[in-house]
Design an enzyme around this catalytic site. Structure first.
Site, mmCIF file in Angstrom:
data_model
loop_
_atom_site.group_PDB
_atom_site.id
_atom_site.type_symbol
_atom_site.label_atom_id
_atom_site.label_comp_id
_atom_site.label_asym_id
_atom_site.label_seq_id
_atom_site.Cartn_x
_atom_site.Cartn_y
_atom_site.Cartn_z
ATOM 1 N N SER A 253 0.739 -1.076 -0.058
ATOM 2 C CA SER A 253 -0.042 0.104 -0.072
ATOM 3 C C SER A 253 0.716 1.385 0.125
ATOM 4 O O SER A 253 0.312 2.245 -0.721
ATOM 5 C CB SER A 253 -0.999 -0.088 0.900
ATOM 6 O OG SER A 253 -0.378 0.033 2.514
ATOM 7 N N ASP B 150 -2.962 6.635 10.946
ATOM 8 C CA ASP B 150 -3.001 5.083 11.364
ATOM 9 C C ASP B 150 -1.651 4.436 11.825
ATOM 10 O O ASP B 150 -1.539 3.329 11.907
ATOM 11 C CB ASP B 150 -3.685 4.162 10.173
ATOM 12 C CG ASP B 150 -2.628 4.470 9.024
ATOM 13 O OD1 ASP B 150 -1.779 4.864 8.868
ATOM 14 O OD2 ASP B 150 -3.320 3.801 7.606
ATOM 15 N N HIS C 273 0.680 4.096 6.975
ATOM 16 C CA HIS C 273 0.669 4.719 5.850
ATOM 17 C C HIS C 273 1.625 5.974 5.955
ATOM 18 O O HIS C 273 1.371 6.920 6.865
ATOM 19 C CB HIS C 273 -0.318 4.634 5.109
ATOM 20 C CG HIS C 273 -0.926 3.533 5.023
ATOM 21 N ND1 HIS C 273 -2.182 3.100 5.660
ATOM 22 C CD2 HIS C 273 -0.619 2.320 4.065
ATOM 23 C CE1 HIS C 273 -2.375 1.710 5.275
ATOM 24 N NE2 HIS C 273 -1.998 1.548 4.385
#
Length: 316
Positions: free
Chosen positions: A77, A285, A288
């Site tokens: 990601s 979070d 990321h």
């Protein structure tokens, strides 16, 4: 000439779910999802049919069939990008007429973020490091750049960059092994990119490993799997000296981030370049990279590539 403004895009469809917490999913479930992914990425659609409605209006670039300097974008990601797009977009994320990306249907289109919207479809993609990386490399190829600038694919022609997005969030390194759908799709898309207009593959940009920090066995085996992945890419793409720029983790999903980071630092292969993301700002979070961090990382990746490119033997 392309406009320097981005048009509004339809919401990105969620047509695929990849295990975001692979340690808590049965192995058979992960394999079934990987098989579905192979169908989407590996098999090009019939002529005129697009898989993803959000990209139906993206025109084929006039530079589509020109030779290009290509970069394979792979990993999970943080390579696909989860940075929130500010308004207005920073200049390194704006389109450039000679900056293209290979869409999921294998057309060359203008590179506009999110680059992985039709590849990493299980989440809404955001800003990653590839656009600022590409802008910096393009800048280095301009006539006023330093003598160590990148060589151009066509004699006397301005350099055209082609980005080949292949990253998918939540994936472990075993899902990138030869024979697995993600690996086979990346190789097939890279071969298609080279075939359509020619040019050369400049490097693989690799940012992955957060999901391998959950289980200690995965973390401890990471280094060997990474070395095998690099060797397989080089063999299957016919490029024994292919540069691979890997990003050292800035975060992890589990408790074994340092084990994976040490494995990344100690990959014992030539032309594998390590760029450390540790210390770059994270989003809320704590997994990321933030938009600011992705901008910084893109510059770091470009600097690493340009320094390597200017110092290597041109015969290789």
């Amino acid at each position: 000439m392309l406009s320097n403004t981005l048009g509004k895009k339809d919401p990105i469809p969620c047509v695929l779910t990849v295990a975001m917490k692979p340690a808590r999913r049965p192995l058979l479930g992960a394999l079934a999802l990987a098989a579905l992914l192979s169908f989407i990425l590996l098999i090009p659609p019939p002529s005129g049919l697009l898989l993803f409605p959000s990209h139906r209006q993206t025109p084929t670039s006039p530079y589509a069939h020109r030779p290009k300097l290509l970069f394979l974008l792979a990993g999970q990601s943080n390579m696909a990008g989860r940075g929130a797009p500010p308004a207005p977009l920073p200049p390194p994320y704006l389109p450039h007429p000679r900056l293209l990306r290979l869409a999921a249907d294998r057309r060359w289109v203008a590179a506009t973020p999110p680059l992985h919207a039709d590849i990493d479809t299980h989440k809404t993609c955001g800003l990653g490091p590839a656009m600022p990386f590409a802008h910096r490399v393009l800048l280095s190829s301009s006539p006023e750049s330093a003598p160590s600038s990148v060589s151009e694919p066509g004699e006397g022609d301005p350099v055209v960059l082609g980005l080949v997005p292949c990253a998918v969030g939540g994936t472990r390194i075993w899902m990138w092994a030869r024979g697995q759908p993600l690996y086979e799709a990346a190789v097939a898309r890279t071969r298609a990119a080279v075939a359509d207009g020619g040019g050369e593959l400049g490097a693989v940009l690799w940012f992955q490993g957060e999901s391998d920090t959950i289980e200690v066995d995965d973390a401890r085996s990471y280094g060997g799997k990474m070395e095998r992945l690099v060797a397989d890419f080089r063999a299957d793409l016919g490029l024994p000296n292919l540069p691979v720029i890997q990003v050292g983790l800035a975060s992890g999903e589990g408790n074994y981030t340092e084990i994976v980071r040490e494995a990344q630092k100690n990959v014992n292969l030539h032309n594998v370049i390590y760029v450390d993301a540790m210390g770059l700002p994270l989003s809320d979070d704590q997994l990321h990279l933030s938009t600011e961090a992705q901008l910084q990382l893109g510059e770091m990746l470009a600097q690493a590539y340009l320094e390597f490119n200017s110092s290597r033997d041109p015969k290789l």
